[in-house]
Design a protein around this motif. Structure first.
Motif, PDB file in Angstrom:
ATOM      1  N   ALA A  50       0.843  -1.204   0.000  1.00 60.18           N
ATOM      2  CA  ALA A  50       0.000   0.000   0.000  1.00 60.18           C
ATOM      3  C   ALA A  50       0.874   1.247   0.000  1.00 60.18           C
ATOM      4  CB  ALA A  50      -0.929   0.000   1.214  1.00 60.18           C
ATOM      5  N   SER A  51       1.928   1.227   0.792  1.00 60.11           N
ATOM      6  CA  SER A  51       2.833   2.359   0.846  1.00 60.11           C
ATOM      7  C   SER A  51       3.483   2.609  -0.514  1.00 60.11           C
ATOM      8  CB  SER A  51       3.906   2.120   1.918  1.00 60.11           C
ATOM      9  OG  SER A  51       4.701   3.252   2.091  1.00 60.11           O
ATOM     10  N   LYS A  52       3.909   1.548  -1.180  1.00 62.57           N
ATOM     11  CA  LYS A  52       4.486   1.683  -2.524  1.00 62.57           C
ATOM     12  C   LYS A  52       3.458   2.224  -3.507  1.00 62.57           C
ATOM     13  CE  LYS A  52       7.785  -2.064  -1.906  1.00 62.57           C
ATOM     14  NZ  LYS A  52       8.096  -3.455  -2.220  1.00 62.57           N
ATOM     15  N   THR A  53       2.207   1.787  -3.358  1.00 61.57           N
ATOM     16  CA  THR A  53       1.141   2.243  -4.249  1.00 61.57           C
ATOM     17  C   THR A  53       0.888   3.731  -4.070  1.00 61.57           C
ATOM     18  OG1 THR A  53       0.110   0.062  -4.262  1.00 61.57           O
ATOM     19  CG2 THR A  53      -1.285   1.927  -4.888  1.00 61.57           C
ATOM     20  N   TYR A  54       0.821   4.193  -2.817  1.00 67.23           N
ATOM     21  CA  TYR A  54       0.613   5.627  -2.586  1.00 67.23           C
ATOM     22  C   TYR A  54       1.824   6.450  -3.029  1.00 67.23           C
ATOM     23  CZ  TYR A  54      -3.812   4.793  -0.317  1.00 67.23           C
ATOM     24  OH  TYR A  54      -5.119   4.430  -0.072  1.00 67.23           O
ATOM     25  N   ASN A  55       3.023   5.894  -2.871  1.00 68.27           N
ATOM     26  CA  ASN A  55       4.214   6.586  -3.387  1.00 68.27           C
ATOM     27  C   ASN A  55       4.140   6.707  -4.903  1.00 68.27           C
ATOM     28  OD1 ASN A  55       5.797   7.298  -1.110  1.00 68.27           O
ATOM     29  ND2 ASN A  55       6.329   5.157  -0.825  1.00 68.27           N
ATOM     30  N   ASN A  56       3.704   5.638  -5.566  1.00 64.92           N
ATOM     31  CA  ASN A  56       3.535   5.653  -7.011  1.00 64.92           C
ATOM     32  C   ASN A  56       2.499   6.704  -7.400  1.00 64.92           C
ATOM     33  OD1 ASN A  56       3.163   5.092  -9.721  1.00 64.92           O
ATOM     34  ND2 ASN A  56       2.604   2.961  -9.436  1.00 64.92           N
ATOM     35  N   PHE A  70      -2.359  12.033   3.022  1.00 59.69           N
ATOM     36  CA  PHE A  70      -2.787  11.487   4.302  1.00 59.69           C
ATOM     37  C   PHE A  70      -2.714   9.958   4.285  1.00 59.69           C
ATOM     38  CE2 PHE A  70      -5.994   9.728   7.116  1.00 59.69           C
ATOM     39  CZ  PHE A  70      -5.716  10.378   8.310  1.00 59.69           C
ATOM     40  N   MET A  71      -3.247   9.340   3.232  1.00 59.53           N
ATOM     41  CA  MET A  71      -3.232   7.881   3.141  1.00 59.53           C
ATOM     42  C   MET A  71      -1.804   7.351   2.990  1.00 59.53           C
ATOM     43  SD  MET A  71      -6.245   6.870   3.732  1.00 59.53           S
ATOM     44  CE  MET A  71      -6.223   5.143   3.226  1.00 59.53           C
ATOM     45  N   ALA A  72      -0.952   8.104   2.306  1.00 58.88           N
ATOM     46  CA  ALA A  72       0.458   7.714   2.219  1.00 58.88           C
ATOM     47  C   ALA A  72       1.085   7.738   3.615  1.00 58.88           C
ATOM     48  CB  ALA A  72       1.214   8.643   1.274  1.00 58.88           C
ATOM     49  N   GLY A  73       0.733   8.734   4.416  1.00 58.85           N
ATOM     50  CA  GLY A  73       1.226   8.802   5.791  1.00 58.85           C
ATOM     51  C   GLY A  73       0.722   7.648   6.637  1.00 58.85           C
ATOM     52  N   ASN A  81       7.337   3.037   9.176  1.00 54.13           N
ATOM     53  CA  ASN A  81       8.243   4.080   8.715  1.00 54.13           C
ATOM     54  C   ASN A  81       7.742   5.450   9.174  1.00 54.13           C
ATOM     55  OD1 ASN A  81       9.993   5.753   7.374  1.00 54.13           O
ATOM     56  ND2 ASN A  81       9.991   4.509   5.514  1.00 54.13           N
ATOM     57  N   SER A  82       8.023   5.779  10.419  1.00 49.81           N
ATOM     58  CA  SER A  82       7.529   7.022  11.008  1.00 49.81           C
ATOM     59  C   SER A  82       8.100   8.264  10.331  1.00 49.81           C
ATOM     60  CB  SER A  82       7.841   7.066  12.503  1.00 49.81           C
ATOM     61  OG  SER A  82       7.116   6.070  13.181  1.00 49.81           O
ATOM     62  N   SER A  83       9.341   8.215   9.871  1.00 50.10           N
ATOM     63  CA  SER A  83       9.923   9.406   9.235  1.00 50.10           C
ATOM     64  C   SER A  83       9.212   9.742   7.930  1.00 50.10           C
ATOM     65  CB  SER A  83      11.425   9.241   9.019  1.00 50.10           C
ATOM     66  OG  SER A  83      11.691   8.153   8.172  1.00 50.10           O
ATOM     67  N   ASP A  84       8.874   8.729   7.130  1.00 53.09           N
ATOM     68  CA  ASP A  84       8.097   8.983   5.914  1.00 53.09           C
ATOM     69  C   ASP A  84       6.703   9.489   6.273  1.00 53.09           C
ATOM     70  OD1 ASP A  84      10.152   8.259   4.246  1.00 53.09           O
ATOM     71  OD2 ASP A  84       9.213   6.407   3.528  1.00 53.09           O
ATOM     72  N   ALA A  85       6.112   8.908   7.321  1.00 52.54           N
ATOM     73  CA  ALA A  85       4.781   9.332   7.755  1.00 52.54           C
ATOM     74  C   ALA A  85       4.791  10.815   8.109  1.00 52.54           C
ATOM     75  CB  ALA A  85       4.314   8.491   8.943  1.00 52.54           C
ATOM     76  N   ILE A  86       5.800  11.248   8.834  1.00 54.14           N
ATOM     77  CA  ILE A  86       5.899  12.664   9.196  1.00 54.14           C
ATOM     78  C   ILE A  86       5.964  13.530   7.945  1.00 54.14           C
ATOM     79  CG2 ILE A  86       7.458  14.394  10.188  1.00 54.14           C
ATOM     80  CD1 ILE A  86       8.036  12.352  12.448  1.00 54.14           C
ATOM     81  N   SER A  87       6.763  13.128   6.977  1.00 51.83           N
ATOM     82  CA  SER A  87       6.875  13.909   5.734  1.00 51.83           C
ATOM     83  C   SER A  87       5.533  14.013   5.017  1.00 51.83           C
ATOM     84  CB  SER A  87       7.902  13.274   4.798  1.00 51.83           C
ATOM     85  OG  SER A  87       9.173  13.273   5.385  1.00 51.83           O
ATOM     86  N   PHE A  88       4.833  12.890   4.894  1.00 53.25           N
ATOM     87  CA  PHE A  88       3.549  12.910   4.197  1.00 53.25           C
ATOM     88  C   PHE A  88       2.503  13.726   4.950  1.00 53.25           C
ATOM     89  CE2 PHE A  88       5.051   8.895   2.061  1.00 53.25           C
ATOM     90  CZ  PHE A  88       5.096   9.450   0.787  1.00 53.25           C
ATOM     91  N   PHE A  89       2.464  13.600   6.276  1.00 53.68           N
ATOM     92  CA  PHE A  89       1.483  14.375   7.042  1.00 53.68           C
ATOM     93  C   PHE A  89       1.809  15.870   7.012  1.00 53.68           C
ATOM     94  CE2 PHE A  89       0.665  10.262   9.361  1.00 53.68           C
ATOM     95  CZ  PHE A  89      -0.592  10.058   8.787  1.00 53.68           C
ATOM     96  N   GLU A  90       3.084  16.212   7.006  1.00 49.53           N
ATOM     97  CA  GLU A  90       3.454  17.629   6.890  1.00 49.53           C
ATOM     98  C   GLU A  90       2.968  18.186   5.549  1.00 49.53           C
ATOM     99  OE1 GLU A  90       4.498  19.808   8.953  1.00 49.53           O
ATOM    100  OE2 GLU A  90       5.576  18.771  10.537  1.00 49.53           O
ATOM    101  N   LEU A  91       3.148  17.426   4.480  1.00 48.74           N
ATOM    102  CA  LEU A  91       2.668  17.869   3.168  1.00 48.74           C
ATOM    103  C   LEU A  91       1.144  17.917   3.122  1.00 48.74           C
ATOM    104  CD1 LEU A  91       5.174  15.954   0.862  1.00 48.74           C
ATOM    105  CD2 LEU A  91       5.020  18.442   1.192  1.00 48.74           C
ATOM    106  N   SER A  92       0.500  16.923   3.702  1.00 48.34           N
ATOM    107  CA  SER A  92      -0.961  16.904   3.757  1.00 48.34           C
ATOM    108  C   SER A  92      -1.488  18.137   4.479  1.00 48.34           C
ATOM    109  CB  SER A  92      -1.446  15.631   4.452  1.00 48.34           C
ATOM    110  OG  SER A  92      -2.846  15.634   4.582  1.00 48.34           O
ATOM    111  N   LYS A  93      -0.808  18.509   5.552  1.00 54.99           N
ATOM    112  CA  LYS A  93      -1.189  19.691   6.329  1.00 54.99           C
ATOM    113  C   LYS A  93      -1.055  20.959   5.486  1.00 54.99           C
ATOM    114  CE  LYS A  93       1.677  21.312   9.295  1.00 54.99           C
ATOM    115  NZ  LYS A  93       2.614  21.505  10.375  1.00 54.99           N
ATOM    116  N   LEU A  94      -0.065  21.015   4.611  1.00 60.13           N
ATOM    117  CA  LEU A  94       0.094  22.177   3.729  1.00 60.13           C
ATOM    118  C   LEU A  94      -1.059  22.284   2.734  1.00 60.13           C
ATOM    119  CD1 LEU A  94       3.923  22.103   2.936  1.00 60.13           C
ATOM    120  CD2 LEU A  94       2.700  23.707   4.428  1.00 60.13           C
ATOM    121  N   TYR A  95      -1.503  21.139   2.208  1.00 55.94           N
ATOM    122  CA  TYR A  95      -2.602  21.139   1.250  1.00 55.94           C
ATOM    123  C   TYR A  95      -3.944  21.425   1.911  1.00 55.94           C
ATOM    124  CZ  TYR A  95       0.004  19.599  -2.817  1.00 55.94           C
ATOM    125  OH  TYR A  95       0.856  19.552  -3.891  1.00 55.94           O
TER     126      TYR A  95
END
Length: 166
Positions: A50-56, A70-73, A81-95
């Motif tokens: 699922a993580s690979k799919t959301y990255n794709n 959000f779903m990628a996070g 992978n908490s560090s990737d989760a933080i990155s995705f949630f930070e971006l989600s928060k920007l959007y």
């Protein structure tokens, strides 16, 4: 709707196969297929896939919005992978700065990482009473230390989203 019906009827494995066959031949609207496929994989507890799919979806198809981030996070958390989760949630928060689920998840992730300044900053953004529909139980279990949480806790709490019929 298709994913929700598949989940309720116990036909997620079939939905996964349908999405996989459509993704092999579809070139026009891959983003919608990848969104549905990622959700099916989350329900099937296939978190790494699922993580690979959301990255794709985000990086290859360039379908970037608050929900896909959000779903990628969420899939990154489930994959450990908490560090990737933080990155995705930070971006989600920007959007979508109004999405308190992303803000709350970031507060919890920063608290878990002992970054209390960042955790406090995120928790202070939440005004009034807030009850997470998604992360509350997961982090409560993770922080209790009583047992190692099962990633299925994330599946149980997945938000009910509409997915296109493939």
């Amino acid at each position: 709707m298709y994913v929700a019906m598949s989940r309720v009827s116990g036909m997620l494995a079939k939905a996964k196969a349908v999405y996989e066959s459509r993704l092999k031949i579809e070139n026009f609207d891959r983003a919608q297929l990848l969104k549905g496929y990622g959700t099916v994989l989350m329900y099937l507890m296939m978190f790494e896939e699922a993580s690979k799919t959301y990255n794709n979806l985000i990086f290859d198809v360039d379908f970037v919005n608050a929900h896909s981030l959000f779903m990628a996070g969420a899939s990154a958390i489930a994959s450990g992978n908490s560090s990737d989760a933080i990155s995705f949630f930070e971006l989600s928060k920007l959007y979508d700065p109004a999405n308190m689920e992303s803000v709350y998840a970031l507060g919890l992730l920063y608290q878990e990482a002992a970054n209390l300044n960042q955790a406090t900053s995120h928790f202070q953004r939440i005004k009034g009473l807030f009850d997470s529909e998604f992360f509350h139980i997961i982090f409560q279990i993770r922080s209790s230390g009583k047992y190692k949480p099962d990633s299925s806790d994330i599946v149980r709490l997945l938000p009910a989203r509409q997915s296109p019929l493939p």
